[in-house]
Design a protein around this motif. Structure first.
Motif, PDB file in Angstrom:
ATOM      1  N   ASP A 148       1.448  15.576   1.168  1.00 57.77           N
ATOM      2  CA  ASP A 148       0.764  16.821   0.798  1.00 57.77           C
ATOM      3  C   ASP A 148      -0.007  16.665  -0.511  1.00 57.77           C
ATOM      4  N   ALA A 149       0.541  15.905  -1.456  1.00 60.96           N
ATOM      5  CA  ALA A 149      -0.119  15.715  -2.745  1.00 60.96           C
ATOM      6  C   ALA A 149      -1.342  14.813  -2.624  1.00 60.96           C
ATOM      7  N   LEU A 150      -1.314  13.856  -1.703  1.00 64.25           N
ATOM      8  CA  LEU A 150      -2.403  12.898  -1.573  1.00 64.25           C
ATOM      9  C   LEU A 150      -3.554  13.407  -0.717  1.00 64.25           C
ATOM     10  N   LEU A 151      -3.251  14.155   0.321  1.00 70.02           N
ATOM     11  CA  LEU A 151      -4.248  14.469   1.341  1.00 70.02           C
ATOM     12  C   LEU A 151      -5.528  15.096   0.790  1.00 70.02           C
ATOM     13  N   PRO A 152      -5.478  16.072  -0.143  1.00 67.87           N
ATOM     14  CA  PRO A 152      -6.735  16.691  -0.586  1.00 67.87           C
ATOM     15  C   PRO A 152      -7.661  15.750  -1.350  1.00 67.87           C
ATOM     16  N   ARG A 153      -7.152  14.641  -1.870  1.00 67.45           N
ATOM     17  CA  ARG A 153      -7.987  13.752  -2.681  1.00 67.45           C
ATOM     18  C   ARG A 153      -8.076  12.341  -2.122  1.00 67.45           C
ATOM     19  N   LEU A 154      -7.551  12.159  -0.913  1.00 68.22           N
ATOM     20  CA  LEU A 154      -7.553  10.826  -0.314  1.00 68.22           C
ATOM     21  C   LEU A 154      -8.843  10.603   0.465  1.00 68.22           C
ATOM     22  N   HIS A 155      -9.480   9.453   0.220  1.00 68.28           N
ATOM     23  CA  HIS A 155     -10.678   9.051   0.946  1.00 68.28           C
ATOM     24  C   HIS A 155     -10.314   7.824   1.765  1.00 68.28           C
ATOM     25  N   SER A 156     -10.221   8.028   3.067  1.00 65.26           N
ATOM     26  CA  SER A 156      -9.759   6.967   3.947  1.00 65.26           C
ATOM     27  C   SER A 156     -10.482   7.066   5.288  1.00 65.26           C
ATOM     28  N   PRO A 157     -11.158   6.021   5.698  1.00 63.19           N
ATOM     29  CA  PRO A 157     -11.340   4.756   4.978  1.00 63.19           C
ATOM     30  C   PRO A 157     -12.304   4.924   3.809  1.00 63.19           C
ATOM     31  N   VAL A 158     -12.006   4.258   2.698  1.00 62.47           N
ATOM     32  CA  VAL A 158     -12.860   4.350   1.523  1.00 62.47           C
ATOM     33  C   VAL A 158     -14.161   3.593   1.778  1.00 62.47           C
TER      34      VAL A 158
ATOM     35  N   ASP B 218       0.835  -1.208   0.000  1.00 64.75           N
ATOM     36  CA  ASP B 218       0.000   0.000   0.000  1.00 64.75           C
ATOM     37  C   ASP B 218       0.866   1.253   0.000  1.00 64.75           C
ATOM     38  N   ARG B 219       1.961   1.224   0.753  1.00 64.77           N
ATOM     39  CA  ARG B 219       2.867   2.386   0.770  1.00 64.77           C
ATOM     40  C   ARG B 219       3.432   2.630  -0.624  1.00 64.77           C
ATOM     41  N   GLU B 220       3.824   1.549  -1.316  1.00 67.73           N
ATOM     42  CA  GLU B 220       4.370   1.675  -2.662  1.00 67.73           C
ATOM     43  C   GLU B 220       3.338   2.291  -3.613  1.00 67.73           C
ATOM     44  N   ALA B 221       2.094   1.836  -3.516  1.00 73.78           N
ATOM     45  CA  ALA B 221       1.045   2.352  -4.403  1.00 73.78           C
ATOM     46  C   ALA B 221       0.747   3.818  -4.104  1.00 73.78           C
ATOM     47  N   LEU B 222       0.652   4.181  -2.832  1.00 73.30           N
ATOM     48  CA  LEU B 222       0.370   5.575  -2.479  1.00 73.30           C
ATOM     49  C   LEU B 222       1.490   6.501  -2.941  1.00 73.30           C
ATOM     50  N   HIS B 223       2.714   6.045  -2.808  1.00 71.13           N
ATOM     51  CA  HIS B 223       3.851   6.851  -3.259  1.00 71.13           C
ATOM     52  C   HIS B 223       3.765   7.109  -4.768  1.00 71.13           C
ATOM     53  N   ALA B 224       3.388   6.081  -5.534  1.00 70.42           N
ATOM     54  CA  ALA B 224       3.238   6.253  -6.978  1.00 70.42           C
ATOM     55  C   ALA B 224       2.072   7.168  -7.311  1.00 70.42           C
ATOM     56  N   LEU B 225       0.989   7.067  -6.564  1.00 71.42           N
ATOM     57  CA  LEU B 225      -0.208   7.859  -6.839  1.00 71.42           C
ATOM     58  C   LEU B 225      -0.047   9.324  -6.469  1.00 71.42           C
ATOM     59  N   ALA B 226       0.926   9.629  -5.637  1.00 75.46           N
ATOM     60  CA  ALA B 226       1.113  11.025  -5.216  1.00 75.46           C
ATOM     61  C   ALA B 226       1.351  11.949  -6.406  1.00 75.46           C
ATOM     62  N   SER B 227       1.990  11.452  -7.431  1.00 80.22           N
ATOM     63  CA  SER B 227       2.289  12.287  -8.604  1.00 80.22           C
ATOM     64  C   SER B 227       1.353  12.014  -9.776  1.00 80.22           C
ATOM     65  N   ALA B 228       0.322  11.195  -9.558  1.00 81.41           N
ATOM     66  CA  ALA B 228      -0.611  10.860 -10.640  1.00 81.41           C
ATOM     67  C   ALA B 228      -1.822  11.794 -10.586  1.00 81.41           C
ATOM     68  N   PRO B 229      -2.295  12.278 -11.738  1.00 80.34           N
ATOM     69  CA  PRO B 229      -3.438  13.212 -11.764  1.00 80.34           C
ATOM     70  C   PRO B 229      -4.781  12.497 -11.656  1.00 80.34           C
ATOM     71  N   ILE B 230      -5.015  11.849 -10.530  1.00 74.85           N
ATOM     72  CA  ILE B 230      -6.262  11.121 -10.287  1.00 74.85           C
ATOM     73  C   ILE B 230      -6.974  11.817  -9.133  1.00 74.85           C
ATOM     74  N   GLY B 231      -8.213  12.239  -9.375  1.00 77.45           N
ATOM     75  CA  GLY B 231      -8.905  13.086  -8.412  1.00 77.45           C
ATOM     76  C   GLY B 231      -9.444  12.377  -7.194  1.00 77.45           C
ATOM     77  N   PHE B 232      -9.627  11.064  -7.260  1.00 81.26           N
ATOM     78  CA  PHE B 232     -10.178  10.298  -6.141  1.00 81.26           C
ATOM     79  C   PHE B 232      -9.248   9.129  -5.865  1.00 81.26           C
ATOM     80  N   VAL B 233      -8.653   9.113  -4.683  1.00 85.97           N
ATOM     81  CA  VAL B 233      -7.802   8.004  -4.254  1.00 85.97           C
ATOM     82  C   VAL B 233      -8.423   7.422  -2.988  1.00 85.97           C
TER      83      VAL B 233
END
Length: 335
Positions: A296-306, A259-274
């Motif tokens: 910082d890049a993930l927090l505004p679009r992170l939904h946790s727990p989804v 999960d850490r690996e995936a979140l790190h990759a998603l931090a720079s991806a332009p996906i509005g809902f994580v």
């Protein structure tokens, strides 16, 4: 100890639903040479099962894909659609069940509304498969139906105009044209399979989404059959290899490091809902080991727990809660 295979408990993939199912079936009918008609809803008023832009396919084999009512209107639409396909002509159809006479005569179908439809003979639209291929790749499909029989079909900056024989609308207040937009099917990328996957991926597919499962663990490899795409890649590689932008990313490995690996990759991806599966404490633990720029890049679009709080427990309930949240998000319904 070797872990048991899960292939025996993975169900077969369900067929797609929504506009995706209709448009996929339309291309298949054209390629098989089956006379097929796309019924496209132009206008609605009152209480109707669908709204403008809804569609259903009727072909010469008697196959119907998509619904414009609860089943009560389709036989008459199918008959008219067959006539349009045989004549290779554009036809207009109005179905009006708004009046008390229907109730008194016993012919009411349960909805008090009016549908106005265009019946498009697909055999007369030579570039239709190419248009739907562009739609599958993430382009919106724009259809402009003219009362005089012209039909403009566009994807991205490319427009084709077809001129068809036409039967004039039976209603007197018809405009000169109707313009309808079909947004691309939503794309959901899922990082990690687990107990929820056999329920979640078919559910998303039935709702019309295109799904990608990124999973490299042999134990869960059979789950790839439930997704449209199952690349054997790292999260970063999978994001770079995508042919279109994903609308949603879900991280649900049930494994902290993956999960850490995936979140790190998603931090720079332009996906509005994580979406991140698991409790808030787990999210906080993951954030402690991520670099500050990634957090910082993930927090505004992170939904946790989804997932929405619907009650219940177990993988089936979790899958339903996630699908419900994505349905709400993708259709712009406020939280």
């Amino acid at each position: 100890m070797d872990l048991p295979s899960i292939s025996a408990v993975i169900p077969s993939a369900m067929p797609p639903g929504g506009a995706r199912a209709v448009l996929d079936a339309s291309v298949d009918a054209v390629r098989r040479g089956v006379p097929a008609t796309l019924a496209l809803v132009l206008e609605t008023s009152g209480s109707t099962y669908v709204r403008a832009g809804a569609m259903a396919l009727f072909d010469g084999d008697g196959t119907q894909v998509g619904w414009l009512s609860g089943g009560c209107l389709e036989p008459e639409i199918a008959r008219r659609a067959q006539d349009a396909a045989r004549g290779r002509r554009l036809d207009f159809m109005e179905i009006d069940t708004r009046f008390d006479e229907d109730l008194l005569s016993g012919s009411a179908v349960g909805c008090r509304g009016r549908l106005r439809l265009a019946l498009l003979p697909l055999a007369a639209l030579g570039d239709w498969p190419a248009r739907i291929a562009a739609w599958r790749d993430g382009a919106a499909l724009h259809v402009c139906v003219h009362r005089d029989g012209a039909l403009d079909i566009a994807t991205r900056d490319d427009t084709t105009t077809h001129r068809l024989a036409v039967l004039d609308p039976a209603w007197t207040d018809a405009p000169s044209r109707w313009t309808l937009d079909v947004p691309p099917a939503p794309s959901v990328i899922v990082f990690g399979a687990g107990p929820e996957t056999p329920f979640l991926l078919p559910m998303l597919r039935a709702l019309g989404a295109t799904t990608t499962l990124v999973e490299r663990r042999p134990r869960w490899s059979a789950a790839g059959a439930l997704a449209d795409h199952a690349p054997d890649l790292t999260p970063t590689q999978a994001l770079l290899a995508a042919t279109r932008r994903h609308d949603v990313a879900l991280v649900m490995h049930h494994n902290f490091e993956l999960d850490r690996e995936a979140l790190h990759a998603l931090a720079s991806a332009p996906i509005g809902f994580v979406g991140l599966l698991g409790p808030v404490r787990r999210r906080d633990d993951l954030f402690r080991v991520l670099p500050p720029p990634s957090r910082d890049a993930l927090l505004p679009r992170l939904h946790s727990p989804v997932g929405l709080h619907l009650g219940g427990s177990g993988p089936e309930a979790i899958a339903l809660s996630i699908a419900a949240q994505l349905q709400r998000h993708l259709h712009g319904v406020p939280a």
